[in-house]
Design a protein around this motif. Sequence first.
Motif, PDB file in Angstrom:
ATOM      1  N   ALA A   1       8.836 -47.390 -57.530  1.00  0.00           N
ATOM      2  CA  ALA A   1       9.976 -46.789 -58.168  1.00  0.00           C
ATOM      3  C   ALA A   1      11.283 -46.887 -57.470  1.00  0.00           C
ATOM      4  N   TRP A   2      11.257 -47.369 -56.261  1.00  0.00           N
ATOM      5  CA  TRP A   2      12.495 -47.720 -55.517  1.00  0.00           C
ATOM      6  C   TRP A   2      12.887 -49.171 -55.702  1.00  0.00           C
TER       7      TRP A   2
ATOM      8  N   VAL B   1       5.688 -44.699 -55.352  1.00  0.00           N
ATOM      9  CA  VAL B   1       7.091 -44.168 -55.108  1.00  0.00           C
ATOM     10  C   VAL B   1       7.625 -45.470 -54.480  1.00  0.00           C
TER      11      VAL B   1
ATOM     12  N   VAL C   1       7.380 -42.688 -60.498  1.00  0.00           N
ATOM     13  CA  VAL C   1       7.523 -41.525 -59.784  1.00  0.00           C
ATOM     14  C   VAL C   1       6.362 -40.538 -60.517  1.00  0.00           C
ATOM     15  N   SER C   2       6.406 -40.674 -61.622  1.00  0.00           N
ATOM     16  CA  SER C   2       5.419 -39.735 -62.618  1.00  0.00           C
ATOM     17  C   SER C   2       4.145 -40.036 -62.350  1.00  0.00           C
TER      18      SER C   2
ATOM     19  N   SER D   1      11.432 -46.537 -63.174  1.00  0.00           N
ATOM     20  CA  SER D   1      11.340 -45.977 -61.773  1.00  0.00           C
ATOM     21  C   SER D   1      10.868 -44.626 -62.183  1.00  0.00           C
TER      22      SER D   1
END
Length: 464
Positions: free
Chosen positions: A427-428, A424, A330-331, A326
């Motif tokens: 990641a979720w 994003v 995001v990174s 995750s």
Amino acid sequence: MHNQIDSFRVALDARPVSSYQWWILLLLTLLMVTDGYDAHVLAYVVPALAQEWGVEKAAFGPVFSANLLGLTVGALAITPLADRFGVRRILLASVVIYATLTALTVFVNSLSSLMVARFICGIGMGGAMPCAMALMSDYSPPRLRTMMVTMAACGFSFGGAAGGFVAAGFISSFGWHSVFIAGALAPVLLLPFLLKYLPESLPRLLRDQPPYIRLRKITARLVPDWQPPVASVAQNEPEQGSRLTVIELFRHGYARPTLLIWSTFFVSLILVYFMISWLPSLLLESGMKLSEANLVTSVFLFAGTFGAVCLAWLADRLQHKVRLFSAVFVSGAVCTIMLGLHHENPRYLWGLAFVAGFFIIGGQLALNAFTNNFYPSHVRATGAGWALGIGRFGSILGPLFGAMLLAMHIPVPQIFFYCAIPAVIAAWLVIQVHLPAPVPSADSERSDGANVTLDLSASTAKAP
């Protein structure tokens, strides 16, 4: 069969890595280099093709998607055949397909013929990667399985990066045809070594009748003292004649994590293939020379190789692996936005391309290894192949999405911002993936996989 696999795993893990295992790793890594080269080569030649044929670069969006549609068909259709008929033979057939079609690409003279060639080529490439990872997983010691599978998968991004260097050096001197010739020649030269040295998959060899002559030839080079125990069949092990191996991905608690993994692949590959397909063209929009744009894209892909190894090493030492994934996604989203903001500044561009590739490509390669090791051995190729296959639908949308944005003449920073959104979402999704809890009569291979893959051990499967 699973008690035999468990026994082999224990014996393999108790011994040092043999020269034959390193040889298998080298061959599969080189194979993935050729696969990655051929999968990414189109992005490097599109600017030259567009100029020679007198068409807009955005017109190649359907060609990118046809290539990726072939990858999808290959991953979905070929990998179940590998679990049924043997990973080795399906892998070799895949190599022949993409080597042949890459060679034939030098004769295309229109967008339609290029689209057909890249679609068929994609079928071979789509079947090769999950088969190679499944084979590497079979013969890696459990303590090093994540690392060795990831190292083999890294060949894919390394091959893609090599394509940029080849294109930068060859196109100006020999034309775009030379780039495809190099991509066809490499797997042809490698094929004799694959035929001679690659073993068949472990589950397939265990389907032979005792005394397992083919298996003993392999184990003599890996664990000479090991003898296959008498096979016992678990309640959730499919019959050997089972045709629908895909169904096994939804049984015994795997349904929810399977859907989450598929969704993660879908959205993450939107970003990955947008970057791979359009980064050279977007950099050209900023005034960069073609050779420089190809080299920056190569840095982006090469960083993915380094990132995958580092992330696999870190994942082996963390308890909550999905949290790592995750954070990686995001990174990747942040790096994509930053790349768009500084795409005209050479002072930052090279470094940002490297960091973005570290997280975006490296994270995806590590996710491939995670998925390959997540499932039991009898459906390992199918599990990895279908995750990649479903993800390929996202990879098809990535180039089309980029072509649409380019045709609308949206500013480059905004294009990168829009394409960070899938990371994003990934990641979720990935943070919700949990290994199924143990059930009565569950095969022990799943327990083995839980302890050596990127996911959690059985004792912590409920709280990744």
